[in-house]
Design a protein around this motif. Structure first.
Motif, PDB file in Angstrom:
ATOM      1  N   ALA A 177       0.827  -1.210   0.000  1.00 12.16           N
ATOM      2  CA  ALA A 177       0.000   0.000   0.000  1.00 12.16           C
ATOM      3  C   ALA A 177       0.865   1.265   0.000  1.00 12.16           C
ATOM      4  CB  ALA A 177      -0.936  -0.011   1.204  1.00 12.16           C
ATOM      5  N   VAL A 178       1.959   1.255   0.773  1.00 10.55           N
ATOM      6  CA  VAL A 178       2.857   2.415   0.816  1.00 10.55           C
ATOM      7  C   VAL A 178       3.538   2.605  -0.537  1.00 10.55           C
ATOM      8  CG1 VAL A 178       4.986   3.320   1.847  1.00 10.55           C
ATOM      9  CG2 VAL A 178       3.211   2.345   3.313  1.00 10.55           C
ATOM     10  N   ALA A 189       1.377   9.354   3.501  1.00 13.11           N
ATOM     11  CA  ALA A 189       1.129   7.905   3.462  1.00 13.11           C
ATOM     12  C   ALA A 189       1.041   7.407   4.896  1.00 13.11           C
ATOM     13  CB  ALA A 189       2.246   7.195   2.706  1.00 13.11           C
ATOM     14  N   SER A 190      -0.116   7.613   5.497  1.00 17.27           N
ATOM     15  CA  SER A 190      -0.316   7.257   6.896  1.00 17.27           C
ATOM     16  C   SER A 190      -1.570   6.420   7.047  1.00 17.27           C
ATOM     17  CB  SER A 190      -0.422   8.525   7.751  1.00 17.27           C
ATOM     18  OG  SER A 190       0.773   9.278   7.653  1.00 17.27           O
ATOM     19  N   SER A 191      -1.676   5.742   8.177  1.00 16.41           N
ATOM     20  CA  SER A 191      -2.843   4.901   8.450  1.00 16.41           C
ATOM     21  C   SER A 191      -4.127   5.700   8.261  1.00 16.41           C
ATOM     22  CB  SER A 191      -2.785   4.373   9.883  1.00 16.41           C
ATOM     23  OG  SER A 191      -1.663   3.537  10.045  1.00 16.41           O
ATOM     24  N   GLY A 192      -5.038   5.147   7.484  1.00 18.73           N
ATOM     25  CA  GLY A 192      -6.337   5.778   7.287  1.00 18.73           C
ATOM     26  C   GLY A 192      -6.393   6.774   6.149  1.00 18.73           C
ATOM     27  N   SER A 193      -5.293   6.984   5.424  1.00 18.73           N
ATOM     28  CA  SER A 193      -5.318   7.925   4.306  1.00 18.73           C
ATOM     29  C   SER A 193      -4.961   7.203   3.015  1.00 18.73           C
ATOM     30  CB  SER A 193      -4.338   9.081   4.548  1.00 18.73           C
ATOM     31  OG  SER A 193      -3.009   8.615   4.496  1.00 18.73           O
ATOM     32  N   VAL A 197       1.070   3.059  10.118  1.00 19.25           N
ATOM     33  CA  VAL A 197       1.885   3.683   9.068  1.00 19.25           C
ATOM     34  C   VAL A 197       1.861   5.188   9.294  1.00 19.25           C
ATOM     35  CG1 VAL A 197       2.208   3.989   6.585  1.00 19.25           C
ATOM     36  CG2 VAL A 197       1.209   1.863   7.449  1.00 19.25           C
ATOM     37  N   THR A 198       3.046   5.803   9.290  1.00 17.39           N
ATOM     38  CA  THR A 198       3.170   7.248   9.421  1.00 17.39           C
ATOM     39  C   THR A 198       4.160   7.739   8.379  1.00 17.39           C
ATOM     40  OG1 THR A 198       2.787   7.058  11.804  1.00 17.39           O
ATOM     41  CG2 THR A 198       3.652   9.161  10.995  1.00 17.39           C
ATOM     42  N   ASN A 199       3.662   8.494   7.396  1.00 14.92           N
ATOM     43  CA  ASN A 199       4.492   9.004   6.301  1.00 14.92           C
ATOM     44  C   ASN A 199       5.353   7.907   5.666  1.00 14.92           C
ATOM     45  OD1 ASN A 199       3.499  11.632   6.412  1.00 14.92           O
ATOM     46  ND2 ASN A 199       4.907  12.173   8.042  1.00 14.92           N
ATOM     47  N   GLY A 200       4.747   6.762   5.439  1.00 14.08           N
ATOM     48  CA  GLY A 200       5.422   5.653   4.767  1.00 14.08           C
ATOM     49  C   GLY A 200       6.166   4.704   5.681  1.00 14.08           C
ATOM     50  N   THR A 235      10.329  -1.530  13.011  1.00 15.36           N
ATOM     51  CA  THR A 235      10.086  -0.390  12.122  1.00 15.36           C
ATOM     52  C   THR A 235      10.628  -0.708  10.735  1.00 15.36           C
ATOM     53  OG1 THR A 235      10.317   1.084  14.015  1.00 15.36           O
ATOM     54  CG2 THR A 235      10.437   2.087  11.834  1.00 15.36           C
ATOM     55  N   LEU A 236       9.774  -0.560   9.732  1.00 12.57           N
ATOM     56  CA  LEU A 236      10.164  -0.741   8.335  1.00 12.57           C
ATOM     57  C   LEU A 236      10.145   0.629   7.670  1.00 12.57           C
ATOM     58  CD1 LEU A 236       8.005  -3.891   7.579  1.00 12.57           C
ATOM     59  CD2 LEU A 236      10.447  -3.815   7.994  1.00 12.57           C
TER      60      LEU A 236
END
Length: 147
Positions: free
Chosen positions: A53-54, A67-71, A91-94, A115-116
């Motif tokens: 998804a990212v 690119a964060s959770s829910g967007s 996910v926070t900014n990828g 963390t990826l």
């Protein structure tokens, strides 16, 4: 008359018990580390769908910002279900972060995070390389994940 030996001497039994004790002292921590690595690997595999998804978000927008959770096409924070040993995947900014459960896991991975972090590809269509890092103890980290 010759007397036939009818069992083990006390010293022989003590030697066997000592050998078993030494082997157990080495084997049990190694088994716990192995279990911890398997549990962290499960969280990394569960994050695989979020990596897709990212990457799709980056291909469409050319940036990880937003690119964060829910967007976009990225699901909300995932709690349980997807990963057996992770409490949540966000996910926070990828950047994808898996938080491990606080109980029922190997001691070295309890409440740890994985963390990826995506790298910036050469072009918008090039593959994305991911860097894995974790707060788990060094003996419990999978080979693909650094500290």
């Amino acid at each position: 008359m010759k007397k036939i030996q009818q069992g083990f001497t006390l010293i022989e039994l003590m030697i066997v018990v000592a050998i078993i004790g030494i082997l157990a002292a080495i084997a049990i921590p190694q088994y716990q580390n192995y279990t911890g690595r398997a549990q962290l690997s499960d969280a990394i595999m569960a994050a695989g769908g979020l990596k897709t998804a990212v990457a799709e978000f980056y291909q469409i927008n050319g940036t990880y910002t937003g690119a964060s959770s829910g967007s976009g096409a990225i699901p909300d924070e995932i709690s349980g279900g997807m990963a057996k040993f992770a409490d949540a995947l966000t996910v926070t900014n990828g950047v994808i972060q898996a938080t491990m459960k606080s109980s029922g896991l190997a001691g070295c991975v309890t409440s740890a995070t994985v963390t990826l972090t995506p790298g910036t590809p050469v072009s918008q269509d090039a593959p994305i390389s991911w860097t894995c890092s974790t707060s788990a103890a060094a003996g419990c980290r999978p080979a693909s994940c650094v500290g």
